[in-house]
Design an enzyme around this catalytic site. Structure first.
Site, PDB file in Angstrom:
ATOM      1  CG  ASN A  73      13.241  -5.176 -43.965  1.00 38.62           C
ATOM      2  OD1 ASN A  73      12.711  -6.287 -43.979  1.00 38.62           O
ATOM      3  ND2 ASN A  73      14.543  -5.001 -43.809  1.00 38.62           N
TER       4      ASN A  73
ATOM      5  CE  LYS B 140      15.281  -4.801 -40.254  1.00 41.63           C
ATOM      6  NZ  LYS B 140      16.400  -4.222 -39.551  1.00 41.63           N
TER       7      LYS B 140
ATOM      8  CG  HIS C 233      18.836  -5.814 -44.748  1.00 39.90           C
ATOM      9  ND1 HIS C 233      19.445  -5.973 -43.533  1.00 39.90           N
ATOM     10  CD2 HIS C 233      17.989  -4.771 -44.613  1.00 39.90           C
ATOM     11  CE1 HIS C 233      18.960  -5.060 -42.691  1.00 39.90           C
ATOM     12  NE2 HIS C 233      18.072  -4.321 -43.327  1.00 39.90           N
TER      13      HIS C 233
ATOM     14  CD  GLU D 249      18.857  -6.846 -40.120  1.00 38.90           C
ATOM     15  OE1 GLU D 249      17.892  -7.450 -40.633  1.00 38.90           O
ATOM     16  OE2 GLU D 249      18.727  -5.766 -39.499  1.00 38.90           O
TER      17      GLU D 249
ATOM     18  CD  GLU E 204      18.469  -0.403 -44.892  1.00 33.89           C
ATOM     19  OE1 GLU E 204      17.405   0.007 -44.428  1.00 33.89           O
ATOM     20  OE2 GLU E 204      18.816  -1.597 -44.837  1.00 33.89           O
TER      21      GLU E 204
ATOM     22  N   GLY F 205      18.368  -0.306 -36.559  1.00 30.53           N
ATOM     23  CA  GLY F 205      17.827  -0.866 -35.323  1.00 30.53           C
ATOM     24  C   GLY F 205      18.495  -0.338 -34.072  1.00 30.53           C
TER      25      GLY F 205
ATOM     26  CB  SER G 119      17.089   4.546 -36.444  1.00 35.18           C
ATOM     27  OG  SER G 119      17.708   3.405 -35.865  1.00 35.18           O
TER      28      SER G 119
ATOM     29  N   GLY H 276      12.443  -0.253 -40.950  1.00 32.87           N
ATOM     30  CA  GLY H 276      12.381  -1.522 -40.229  1.00 32.87           C
ATOM     31  C   GLY H 276      11.388  -1.441 -39.084  1.00 32.87           C
TER      32      GLY H 276
HETATM   33  P1  PGA Z   1      15.360   0.063 -38.721  1.00 29.38           P
HETATM   34  O1  PGA Z   1      15.728  -0.968 -39.898  1.00 29.38           O
HETATM   35  O2  PGA Z   1      14.416   1.087 -39.315  1.00 29.38           O
HETATM   36  O3  PGA Z   1      14.724  -0.756 -37.654  1.00 29.38           O
HETATM   37  O4  PGA Z   1      16.646   0.693 -38.287  1.00 29.38           O
HETATM   38  C1  PGA Z   1      15.928  -0.548 -41.209  1.00 29.38           C
HETATM   39  C2  PGA Z   1      16.307  -1.736 -42.067  1.00 29.38           C
HETATM   40  O5  PGA Z   1      17.068  -2.582 -41.599  1.00 29.38           O
HETATM   41  O6  PGA Z   1      15.872  -1.864 -43.230  1.00 29.38           O
END
Ligand code: PGA
Length: 253
Positions: free
Chosen positions: A9, A11, A98, A100, A170, A176, A216, A237
């Protein structure tokens, strides 16, 4: 056998040129390393979809996804992109819900259900994201919250439709942040989700649905998480923005 999937992803990252360089590195490394049977899914910004679709044409294990779609079929929604438009680029998947999008754009499960229906009726498989915040985990209500997210967005689907959905668990506190859920925490939630799906759709269907872990995931923790029985891959991500890291994660699925 459930499908193993590693989805990157991106983003809101990468200019067109940067994105295409990343894809060409991934294609190159995938050929060099002759990676396993897992599906690799590139969840790119809208502007990359058409060009990436051309680059991955004929690559059996690499698929394309958008990161969001609108909940209506078409019309006067300036700045939005429909599921049909996404499907017309050659994409196979679309991320829906997601954290976000839930947090910054106020998306709730009722809206997400409408997006999932749009995706499915236009031939896309939704990657439905669910997960709890740290506050919820600390009160011990994480399993009921996340199974509730799944019921609200997915339980009105038909048996045929649910089998086209991929779920991504998630935990919001792990996205993140560099804090990953432990492999045991991931397995506990994935097993609970599968059981929840089995109550509604039956065991056979529940056992056929891929449930990915996201938050992460890095080359050094992926193998422990992916080794768990109900973890069928990852939604990656930050580490999907570097070809070497992403390929290392794919290699351990
Ligand atoms: P991250 O994001 O691996 O940077 O934690 C995962 C995601 O939001 O899909």
């Amino acid at each position: 056998m459930r499908k193993k999937i590693v989805a990157g992803n991106w983003k809101m990252n990468k200019s067109l040129d940067e994105g295409l360089s990343l894809v060409s590195e991934i294609i190159h490394m995938a050929e060099d390393e002759k990676h396993n049977e897992a599906e690799v899914v590139l969840c790119v910004p809208f502007i990359h979809l058409v060009s990436v679709a051309k680059m991955i044409q004929g690559k059996e294990n690499i698929h394309l996804a958008a990161q969001n779609c609108h909940h209506e079929e078409s019309g006067a929604y300036t700045g939005e992109t429909s599921a049909a438009m996404i499907q017309s680029t050659g994409a196979k998947y679309v991320i829906v819900g997601h954290s976000e999008r839930r947090e910054y754009f106020g998306e709730n499960d009722a809206l997400l259900f409408a997006k999932i229906k749009q995706a499915l009726s236009n031939g896309l498989s939704p990657i439905y994201c669910c997960g709890e915040t740290l506050d919820v985990r600390e009160t011990g209500k994480h399993i009921s919250l996340v199974t509730g997210q799944v019921s609200e967005a997915l339980f009105a689907l038909s048996p045929d439709e649910i089998q086209k959905v991929v779920i991504a668990y998630e935990p919001v506190w792990a996205i993140g942040t560099g804090k990953t859920a432990s492999a045991e925490q991931a397995q506990e939630m994935h097993a609970a989700l599968r059981k929840h799906l089995a109550v509604k759709f039956g065991e056979e269907i529940a056992n056929s649905i891929s449930i990915l872990y996201g938050g992460s995931v890095k080359p050094d923790n992926a193998s422990e998480i992916f080794a768990k029985a109900d973890v069928d891959g990852g939604l990656i991500g930050g580490a999907s923005l570097k070809s070497r890291d992403f390929m290392q994660i794919i290699a351990v699925i």
